[in-house]
Scaffold this motif. Structure first.
Motif, PDB file in Angstrom:
ATOM      1  N   GLN A  88      28.202  -6.570 -27.618  1.00 15.95           N
ATOM      2  CA  GLN A  88      28.855  -6.960 -26.535  1.00 15.95           C
ATOM      3  C   GLN A  88      28.212  -7.546 -25.513  1.00 15.95           C
ATOM      4  O   GLN A  88      28.544  -7.690 -24.214  1.00 15.95           O
ATOM      5  N   GLY A  89      27.057  -8.090 -25.965  1.00 10.13           N
ATOM      6  CA  GLY A  89      26.146  -8.755 -25.003  1.00 10.13           C
ATOM      7  C   GLY A  89      24.993  -7.727 -24.457  1.00 10.13           C
ATOM      8  O   GLY A  89      24.813  -6.691 -25.079  1.00 10.13           O
ATOM      9  N   TRP A  90      24.070  -8.250 -23.523  1.00  4.00           N
ATOM     10  CA  TRP A  90      22.971  -7.660 -23.008  1.00  4.00           C
ATOM     11  C   TRP A  90      23.225  -6.366 -22.305  1.00  4.00           C
ATOM     12  O   TRP A  90      24.141  -6.381 -21.633  1.00  4.00           O
ATOM     13  N   LYS A  91      22.673  -5.308 -22.568  1.00  2.33           N
ATOM     14  CA  LYS A  91      22.966  -4.080 -21.863  1.00  2.33           C
ATOM     15  C   LYS A  91      21.560  -3.386 -21.460  1.00  2.33           C
ATOM     16  O   LYS A  91      20.644  -3.187 -22.181  1.00  2.33           O
ATOM     17  N   VAL A  92      21.689  -2.904 -19.954  1.00  2.88           N
ATOM     18  CA  VAL A  92      20.351  -2.402 -19.593  1.00  2.88           C
ATOM     19  C   VAL A  92      20.436  -0.806 -20.051  1.00  2.88           C
ATOM     20  O   VAL A  92      21.349  -0.066 -19.765  1.00  2.88           O
ATOM     21  N   TYR A  93      19.323  -0.516 -20.424  1.00  3.95           N
ATOM     22  CA  TYR A  93      19.098   0.972 -20.458  1.00  3.95           C
ATOM     23  C   TYR A  93      17.869   1.550 -20.267  1.00  3.95           C
ATOM     24  O   TYR A  93      17.533   2.934 -20.391  1.00  3.95           O
ATOM     25  N   ASP A  94      17.028   1.142 -19.496  1.00  4.64           N
ATOM     26  CA  ASP A  94      15.868   1.641 -18.767  1.00  4.64           C
ATOM     27  C   ASP A  94      15.452   1.091 -17.634  1.00  4.64           C
ATOM     28  O   ASP A  94      15.684  -0.271 -17.507  1.00  4.64           O
ATOM     29  N   ALA A 107      14.622  -7.093 -24.117  1.00  2.24           N
ATOM     30  CA  ALA A 107      13.900  -7.778 -23.225  1.00  2.24           C
ATOM     31  C   ALA A 107      13.582  -6.956 -21.943  1.00  2.24           C
ATOM     32  O   ALA A 107      14.262  -5.844 -21.725  1.00  2.24           O
ATOM     33  N   THR A 108      12.495  -7.213 -21.246  1.00  2.00           N
ATOM     34  CA  THR A 108      12.181  -6.697 -20.034  1.00  2.00           C
ATOM     35  C   THR A 108      11.990  -7.647 -18.914  1.00  2.00           C
ATOM     36  O   THR A 108      11.316  -8.587 -19.121  1.00  2.00           O
ATOM     37  N   ILE A 109      12.857  -7.452 -18.170  1.00  2.00           N
ATOM     38  CA  ILE A 109      13.016  -8.471 -16.874  1.00  2.00           C
ATOM     39  C   ILE A 109      12.244  -7.686 -15.710  1.00  2.00           C
ATOM     40  O   ILE A 109      12.478  -6.404 -15.319  1.00  2.00           O
ATOM     41  N   ARG A 110      11.276  -8.417 -15.339  1.00  2.00           N
ATOM     42  CA  ARG A 110      10.348  -7.960 -14.090  1.00  2.00           C
ATOM     43  C   ARG A 110      10.780  -8.641 -12.695  1.00  2.00           C
ATOM     44  O   ARG A 110      10.897  -9.578 -12.621  1.00  2.00           O
ATOM     45  N   THR A 111      10.994  -7.555 -11.745  1.00  7.00           N
ATOM     46  CA  THR A 111      11.033  -7.901 -10.640  1.00  7.00           C
ATOM     47  C   THR A 111      10.433  -7.288  -9.613  1.00  7.00           C
ATOM     48  O   THR A 111       9.393  -6.166  -9.848  1.00  7.00           O
ATOM     49  N   GLN A 112      10.159  -7.743  -8.144  1.00  6.21           N
ATOM     50  CA  GLN A 112       9.812  -6.955  -6.986  1.00  6.21           C
ATOM     51  C   GLN A 112      10.757  -6.836  -6.093  1.00  6.21           C
ATOM     52  O   GLN A 112      11.280  -7.883  -5.712  1.00  6.21           O
ATOM     53  N   VAL A 113      10.840  -5.590  -5.488  1.00  3.37           N
ATOM     54  CA  VAL A 113      11.722  -5.495  -4.252  1.00  3.37           C
ATOM     55  C   VAL A 113      10.772  -5.350  -3.128  1.00  3.37           C
ATOM     56  O   VAL A 113       9.656  -4.591  -3.043  1.00  3.37           O
ATOM     57  N   ILE A 114      11.150  -6.474  -2.234  1.00  2.00           N
ATOM     58  CA  ILE A 114      10.166  -6.439  -1.004  1.00  2.00           C
ATOM     59  C   ILE A 114      10.937  -5.679   0.194  1.00  2.00           C
ATOM     60  O   ILE A 114      12.146  -5.921   0.401  1.00  2.00           O
ATOM     61  N   LYS A 161      30.778  -2.344 -11.561  1.00  2.00           N
ATOM     62  CA  LYS A 161      29.653  -3.390 -11.644  1.00  2.00           C
ATOM     63  C   LYS A 161      28.259  -3.012 -12.424  1.00  2.00           C
ATOM     64  O   LYS A 161      27.771  -4.137 -13.069  1.00  2.00           O
ATOM     65  N   ILE A 162      28.253  -1.796 -12.674  1.00  2.00           N
ATOM     66  CA  ILE A 162      27.093  -1.363 -13.321  1.00  2.00           C
ATOM     67  C   ILE A 162      27.308  -0.864 -14.651  1.00  2.00           C
ATOM     68  O   ILE A 162      26.785  -1.305 -15.717  1.00  2.00           O
ATOM     69  N   LEU A 163      28.129   0.107 -14.744  1.00  2.00           N
ATOM     70  CA  LEU A 163      28.098   0.747 -16.010  1.00  2.00           C
ATOM     71  C   LEU A 163      28.594  -0.265 -17.210  1.00  2.00           C
ATOM     72  O   LEU A 163      28.178   0.180 -18.413  1.00  2.00           O
ATOM     73  N   PRO A 164      29.438  -1.060 -16.835  1.00  2.00           N
ATOM     74  CA  PRO A 164      29.924  -1.910 -18.069  1.00  2.00           C
ATOM     75  C   PRO A 164      28.640  -2.869 -18.603  1.00  2.00           C
ATOM     76  O   PRO A 164      28.518  -3.195 -19.595  1.00  2.00           O
ATOM     77  N   ASN A 165      27.648  -2.972 -17.780  1.00  2.00           N
ATOM     78  CA  ASN A 165      26.538  -3.849 -18.155  1.00  2.00           C
ATOM     79  C   ASN A 165      25.175  -2.789 -18.505  1.00  2.00           C
ATOM     80  O   ASN A 165      24.047  -3.159 -18.766  1.00  2.00           O
ATOM     81  N   ALA A 166      25.494  -1.594 -18.705  1.00  2.00           N
ATOM     82  CA  ALA A 166      24.663  -0.552 -19.255  1.00  2.00           C
ATOM     83  C   ALA A 166      25.048   0.064 -20.542  1.00  2.00           C
ATOM     84  O   ALA A 166      26.138   0.351 -20.844  1.00  2.00           O
ATOM     85  N   ASN A 167      24.074   0.668 -21.130  1.00  2.44           N
ATOM     86  CA  ASN A 167      24.197   1.552 -22.449  1.00  2.44           C
ATOM     87  C   ASN A 167      23.622   3.074 -22.014  1.00  2.44           C
ATOM     88  O   ASN A 167      22.508   3.258 -22.282  1.00  2.44           O
ATOM     89  N   ASP A 220      11.390  -3.071 -12.796  1.00  2.00           N
ATOM     90  CA  ASP A 220      11.611  -3.605 -13.931  1.00  2.00           C
ATOM     91  C   ASP A 220      12.797  -3.169 -14.908  1.00  2.00           C
ATOM     92  O   ASP A 220      13.126  -1.778 -14.773  1.00  2.00           O
ATOM     93  N   TYR A 221      13.733  -4.040 -15.724  1.00  2.00           N
ATOM     94  CA  TYR A 221      14.738  -3.426 -16.119  1.00  2.00           C
ATOM     95  C   TYR A 221      14.498  -3.739 -17.967  1.00  2.00           C
ATOM     96  O   TYR A 221      13.994  -4.862 -18.132  1.00  2.00           O
ATOM     97  N   ARG A 222      14.794  -2.813 -18.663  1.00  2.00           N
ATOM     98  CA  ARG A 222      14.610  -3.032 -20.199  1.00  2.00           C
ATOM     99  C   ARG A 222      16.156  -3.140 -20.771  1.00  2.00           C
ATOM    100  O   ARG A 222      16.861  -2.338 -20.204  1.00  2.00           O
ATOM    101  N   LEU A 223      16.269  -4.301 -21.445  1.00  2.00           N
ATOM    102  CA  LEU A 223      17.636  -4.391 -21.824  1.00  2.00           C
ATOM    103  C   LEU A 223      17.600  -4.622 -23.460  1.00  2.00           C
ATOM    104  O   LEU A 223      16.638  -5.055 -23.901  1.00  2.00           O
ATOM    105  N   GLU A 224      18.921  -4.338 -24.185  1.00  2.00           N
ATOM    106  CA  GLU A 224      19.055  -4.509 -25.438  1.00  2.00           C
ATOM    107  C   GLU A 224      20.279  -5.527 -25.745  1.00  2.00           C
ATOM    108  O   GLU A 224      21.129  -5.498 -24.984  1.00  2.00           O
ATOM    109  N   LYS A 225      20.128  -6.317 -26.783  1.00  2.00           N
ATOM    110  CA  LYS A 225      21.085  -7.353 -27.045  1.00  2.00           C
ATOM    111  C   LYS A 225      22.251  -6.537 -28.168  1.00  2.00           C
ATOM    112  O   LYS A 225      21.670  -6.141 -29.061  1.00  2.00           O
ATOM    113  N   THR A 226      23.371  -6.246 -27.657  1.00  2.00           N
ATOM    114  CA  THR A 226      24.355  -5.504 -28.592  1.00  2.00           C
ATOM    115  C   THR A 226      25.387  -6.691 -28.939  1.00  2.00           C
ATOM    116  O   THR A 226      25.305  -7.936 -28.186  1.00  2.00           O
TER     117      THR A 226
END
Length: 208
Positions: free
Chosen positions: A158-164, A134-141, A66-72, A150-156
């Motif tokens: 192969q699509g968007w990948k989370v890297y931080d 892109a930076t996606i900002r969230t709050q965990v309650i 679920k996670i690694l295919p969407n991460a760099n 927050d998540y930082r992603l880059e467009k590759t």
């Protein structure tokens, strides 16, 4: 030191899987991808008591699926290594990336077991189709307390990948950069490899 750095990030990152199910998200956008991964992880963990109990085998499989295919993860490791990345040979770079990934997954196992009724609030994303970062900002309650995540992603290609990821204003890669620099200054790149390998052996023994 490494465990102390990891736990705040991975615990909150695991909580991100506890968002309430929503309609299918558009994974071609960075915010849609994050929402999709969050909901997939939530559904999988809540349906599996073994993962809630910290089963490393099942959690590793979940992360791989679920996670690694969407991460760099190579980029994550490269940023965390800083100037030491260029000092490592290609073979050393691969070992460090693999060991760092293994460490995160093993630490993740303990955080997964804490998923219960936490919720995630996604803040509006105002990017454009031309954006490549892109930076996606969230709050965990968690028990009524909001935690910044927050998540930082880059467009590759192969699509968007989370890297931080950013917890309470601190990016994971920056937190690790200082630790890796200290080890490299004292023991070189091989010292980073040994530290990661030793920690992974300790976690594997603890699970055994």
């Amino acid at each position: 030191m490494i465990k102390r750095l990891l736990l705040p990030f991975l615990t909150v990152f695991a909580f991100a899987g506890a968002a309430h199910p929503q309609q299918a998200a558009d994974t071609s956008t960075p915010d849609g991808l994050v929402k999709s991964v969050v909901n997939d992880v939530m559904t999988s963990v809540r349906a599996d008591k073994d993962m809630q109990a910290g089963n490393i085998g099942k959690i590793s499989a979940l992360v791989e699926q679920k996670i690694l295919p969407n991460a760099n993860f190579t980029k994550t490791t490269q940023i965390a290594m800083g100037r030491n990345w260029s000092k490592a040979s290609p073979e050393q770079q691969k070992v460090i990336t693999d060991e760092f990934k293994t460490l995160l997954i093993r630490t993740y196992a303990g955080a997964i077991a804490q998923i219960r009724d936490q919720q995630v609030q996604f803040r509006p994303y105002r990017g454009t189709p031309e954006d490549t970062d892109a930076t996606i900002r969230t709050q965990v309650i968690n028990k009524g307390e909001p935690i910044q995540l927050d998540y930082r992603l880059e467009k590759t290609a192969q699509g968007w990948k989370v890297y931080d990821i950013n917890v309470l204003g601190a990016w994971l890669t920056e937190a690790y950069k200082g630790s890796f620099n200290t080890i490299a200054n004292q023991q070189g790149v091989d010292g980073i490899i040994k530290t990661l390998q030793d920690r992974n052996r300790q976690l594997a023994s603890a699970k055994g």
